[in-house]
Scaffold this active site. Structure first.
Site, PDB file in Angstrom:
ATOM      1  N   HIS A  20       2.882   1.575  -2.500  1.00  0.00           N
ATOM      2  CA  HIS A  20       4.261   1.911  -2.841  1.00  0.00           C
ATOM      3  C   HIS A  20       5.004   2.398  -1.596  1.00  0.00           C
ATOM      4  CE1 HIS A  20       3.239   6.148  -2.701  1.00  0.00           C
ATOM      5  NE2 HIS A  20       2.237   5.932  -3.540  1.00  0.00           N
ATOM      6  N   HIS A  23       3.454   4.909   0.940  1.00  0.00           N
ATOM      7  CA  HIS A  23       2.496   4.320   1.884  1.00  0.00           C
ATOM      8  C   HIS A  23       3.247   3.533   2.962  1.00  0.00           C
ATOM      9  CE1 HIS A  23       0.005   4.102  -2.044  1.00  0.00           C
ATOM     10  NE2 HIS A  23      -0.306   5.218  -1.403  1.00  0.00           N
ATOM     11  N   CYS A 128      -9.415  18.215  -8.567  1.00  0.00           N
ATOM     12  CA  CYS A 128      -8.418  17.198  -8.942  1.00  0.00           C
ATOM     13  C   CYS A 128      -8.955  15.863  -8.448  1.00  0.00           C
ATOM     14  CB  CYS A 128      -7.042  17.473  -8.326  1.00  0.00           C
ATOM     15  SG  CYS A 128      -5.933  16.046  -8.543  1.00  0.00           S
ATOM     16  N   CYS A 131      -6.536  13.946  -6.013  1.00  0.00           N
ATOM     17  CA  CYS A 131      -6.560  14.421  -4.619  1.00  0.00           C
ATOM     18  C   CYS A 131      -7.973  14.303  -4.061  1.00  0.00           C
ATOM     19  CB  CYS A 131      -6.199  15.894  -4.508  1.00  0.00           C
ATOM     20  SG  CYS A 131      -4.568  16.338  -5.022  1.00  0.00           S
ATOM     21  N   CYS A 145      -2.886  20.525 -11.069  1.00  0.00           N
ATOM     22  CA  CYS A 145      -2.902  20.194  -9.639  1.00  0.00           C
ATOM     23  C   CYS A 145      -1.480  20.312  -9.085  1.00  0.00           C
ATOM     24  CB  CYS A 145      -3.420  18.774  -9.457  1.00  0.00           C
ATOM     25  SG  CYS A 145      -3.006  18.098  -7.850  1.00  0.00           S
ATOM     26  N   HIS A 148      -0.242  16.570  -8.036  1.00  0.00           N
ATOM     27  CA  HIS A 148      -0.087  15.524  -9.049  1.00  0.00           C
ATOM     28  C   HIS A 148       0.394  16.024 -10.400  1.00  0.00           C
ATOM     29  CE1 HIS A 148      -2.843  13.607  -6.113  1.00  0.00           C
ATOM     30  NE2 HIS A 148      -2.049  12.593  -6.339  1.00  0.00           N
ATOM     31  N   LYS A 296      10.976  13.612  -7.681  1.00  0.00           N
ATOM     32  CA  LYS A 296       9.702  13.140  -7.166  1.00  0.00           C
ATOM     33  C   LYS A 296       9.477  11.676  -7.570  1.00  0.00           C
ATOM     34  CE  LYS A 296       5.114  15.079  -6.922  1.00  0.00           C
ATOM     35  NZ  LYS A 296       4.193  16.113  -7.252  1.00  0.00           N
ATOM     36  N   LYS A 299       5.498   6.767 -10.957  1.00  0.00           N
ATOM     37  CA  LYS A 299       5.475   5.532 -11.732  1.00  0.00           C
ATOM     38  C   LYS A 299       5.687   5.837 -13.215  1.00  0.00           C
ATOM     39  CE  LYS A 299       1.921   2.928 -11.539  1.00  0.00           C
ATOM     40  NZ  LYS A 299       0.760   2.197 -11.121  1.00  0.00           N
TER      41      LYS A 299
END
Ligand code: MSP
Length: 628
Positions: A20, A23, A128, A131, A145, A148, A296, A299
């Protein structure tokens, strides 16, 4: 910094999901730095890749009903495809499932083991799996977490530990003595305060995770995925099997990472390297995070920036340009569509696009090829000095990863050249035989300025840089930064390429308007409207249509006759409240049979998500009166 070679890395990305924008952001930045160093004449090794082991990947593959390796192959291909599309010039793509990597990671583990820094113990803690890390109770946010926002799980197992605490003092000293080791400065300060608080040993193996590298000292356990992953930086350059290449490139000159994984890179990784007796990376830069419309990226909430779509719509280079120009690399950045379009139109279509277009057109129209440069005049010296200085400054800014500043420096020069054409009125001078020579020199300077620009923007927008070069009569990029130390490399008489717009304007207003207003053919004429026979009608009877919750059967009087109508308003009106009401109906609608009942017209009502209101008249008029 080791002069002459430049080894740059991105994080290796988890294959638990498709690539995504996050990255892509790091990888595009790394590509720009790699290209910049190639132009400086460095021997560059640019590494990226995928992180494929661990609990989370194991689970994700299971969810897809695929064997782990097959699943990893599929996503790794997606990363490679996107990098190709975005023109990423990596020299190697490492995968942690590569046999080569596995061997190197095991060798590294053994080196740390030999130092006496690995021991067996029991671990208990919150984990997590996204992570792939343990969290202390106090680090969780609302029990979840902090990265996330997902539930963590309590893990309790016997595994191997790395004596991280032993390296605290050495790490502190290293960071204090090497101000450039961690960048930006704010991150460095955060890390220093964490270190001053103290360090605990960490677990570096898992007994319950099957999908990982077996420990050479105990194959019943797999290597902690972060230790496995960090080894990519050395396995890819031959730590396990190619000592010559390894010696040439290690230590890395720059690890580029996102801010959330700083602890692994500036504490755990250097400590492991110290333990294995290897030199530390020169510099670690943690950039900020991207958000969209202030939220943030996620998806699950649909708040995504579709990089493929952006690149398809506007081109790869504008995407590369925007993300580097709009945000300061060390800070967080918020993406909006309108900011993208504004920047594209102002910087690319207007400033750069216009400069190329007008210069090449003028040159072709009045001189056919690159004009002679033999009529110096006002402003020329300033332009020449500015070109050389622009390169010096922007190159230094790129060294510092101040991408936005480097681009601003280059764009000041682009704007200056546009102004130069404007203030000298080159197009007018070109039309008069007495002043044509002077026009030639001005146009020459613009073309030579574009040569400078093409080299300076090449790291950011390689395709567009080549297209500009083609138009100014140059083929490919057969020069590096050394050709920007002096003015005049472009030869008069060089044939010019075809002038073609490189960045066509995005027509925002037009696009918006056509969406809001119906197109001409969708408008109706007054004659169309007159065809409707709208009448005031009085409701005489009303009852529910049997077997439905939505329909009412009405009998209405339209003055000269009675009509039966089936209306879908039963959820909003009881039959009683309608009786006696004066409503508006379409009286000349073709009859239709609904639930076996003939409907001889249609009543008008405002129907929306929040309810329904039947259209009536606001004062007394005779039944049957026409509505127009
Ligand atoms: N596999 C680990 C890294 C191991 S490196 C030895 C990992 N992978 S990841 O797939 O989660 O990628 C994290 C990286 O992706 C971040 O460090 C950053 O480079 C990039 N980004 C992911 N989301 C991002 C944003 N929203 N914004 C900017 N970059 C972010 O962690």
């Amino acid at each position: 910094m080791n002069r002459g070679k430049f080894y740059i890395t991105t994080p290796i990305y988890y294959v638990n999901a498709r690539p995504h924008i996050g990255h892509a952001y790091t990888t595009m930045a790394a590509d720009i730095v790699a290209r910049h160093h190639r132009l400086k004449g460095d021997d560059v090794f640019f590494l990226t890749g995928t992180d494929e082991h661990g609990q989370n990947i194991q689970r994700t593959a299971e969810e897809h009903g695929m064997p782990e390796k097959q699943y990893c192959d599929m996503i790794a291909e997606e990363f490679k495809r996107l990098w190709k599309k975005l023109n990423i010039s990596n020299d190697y793509f490492v995968r942690t499932t590569d046999e080569r990597h596995i061997k190197a990671a095991q060798k590294f583990f053994e080196a740390v083991y030999r130092s006496g820094d690995i021991y067996k113990g029991r671990y208990e803690g919150w984990y997590c799996s996204r992570c792939e890390r343990f969290y202390l109770e106090k680090e969780l946010q609302g029990g979840k977490c902090p990265i996330h926002d997902m539930p963590v799980e309590w893990v309790k197992e016997e595994n191997y530990f790395f004596a991280l605490s032993k390296y605290r003092d050495r790490l502190l000293r290293h960071i204090e003595e090497n101000p450039d080791f961690i960048q930006p400065e704010s991150r460095r300060n955060e890390v220093l305060s964490v270190l001053r608080e103290g360090l605990e040993d960490i677990s570096i193996s898992r007994s319950t995770v099957r999908w990982g590298i077996p420990l050479p000292i105990d194959p019943s356990q797999t290597m902690y995925v972060w230790m496995d992953a960090l080894c990519n930086y050395i396995s890819a350059i031959g730590y396990g099997d190619d000592p010559e290449t390894f010696r040439k490139y290690w230590p890395a000159d720059l690890h580029l990472i996102g801010k959330e994984i700083i602890r692994f890179h500036v504490i755990i990784w250097p400590a492991l390297l110290m333990s294995a007796g290897l030199p530390l990376p020169e510099r670690i830069f943690a950039h900020g995070w991207l958000t969209k419309d202030g939220k943030k990226l996620s998806k699950s909430t649909g708040n995504v920036i579709d990089i493929d779509e952006l690149a398809d719509r506007f081109g790869v280079d504008p995407v590369r340009y925007f993300f580097m120009r709009e945000f300061s690399f060390g800070k967080d950045g918020d993406y909006t569509d309108s900011a993208f379009i504004t920047r594209y139109n102002a910087d690319l279509a207007n400033d750069l696009g216009n400069l190329v277009n007008r210069t090449v057109n003028l040159a072709r129209r009045f001189f056919q090829s690159v004009p002679p440069n033999d009529h110096p005049g006002e402003h020329d010296e300033e332009i020449i000095e500015m070109a050389i200085e622009t390169h010096r400054r922007s190159s230094k800014q790129l060294d510092d990863l101040a991408f936005d500043e480097a681009l601003e420096t280059i764009w000041q020069f682009i704007r200056r050249l546009n102004k130069y054409v404007q203030q000298t009125e080159a197009w007018r001078l070109a039309q008069n035989e007495d002043t044509k020579g002077r026009a030639g020199t001005i146009i020459y300077n613009c073309l030579e300025g574009l040569r400078f620009i093409s080299v300076m923007i090449y790291p950011f927008m390689p395709e567009s840089a080549l297209r500009i070069r083609e138009q100014i009569g140059l083929k490919g990029l057969d020069e590096d930064y050394s050709s920007l130390e002096s003015w005049g490399a472009l030869k008069p008489g060089t044939p010019l390429g075809k002038p073609e717009p490189i960045f066509p304007r995005i027509k925002v207003e037009k696009a918006k308007k056509t969406k809001k207003q119906p197109k001409r053919e969708e408008l109706i004429t007054i004659d169309d409207f007159r065809k409707l026979d709208l009448r005031v009608a009085e409701v005489l009877e009303a009852e529910k249509v049997e077997g439905t919750d939505k329909l009412l059967r009405l009998v209405v009087n339209i003055g000269h006759e009675k009509r039966q109508i089936v209306a879908g308003i039963a959820e909003y009106y009881s039959p009683q409240e309608l009786i006696g009401m004066k409503i508006i109906m379409v009286a000349n609608l073709e009859p239709a049979t609904i639930r076996g009942i003939e409907s001889q017209g249609m009543i008008l009502a405002a129907v929306g998500k929040r309810g329904c209101a039947v259209a009536t008249v606001d004062r007394e008029v005779p039944t049957g009166t026409r509505v127009r």
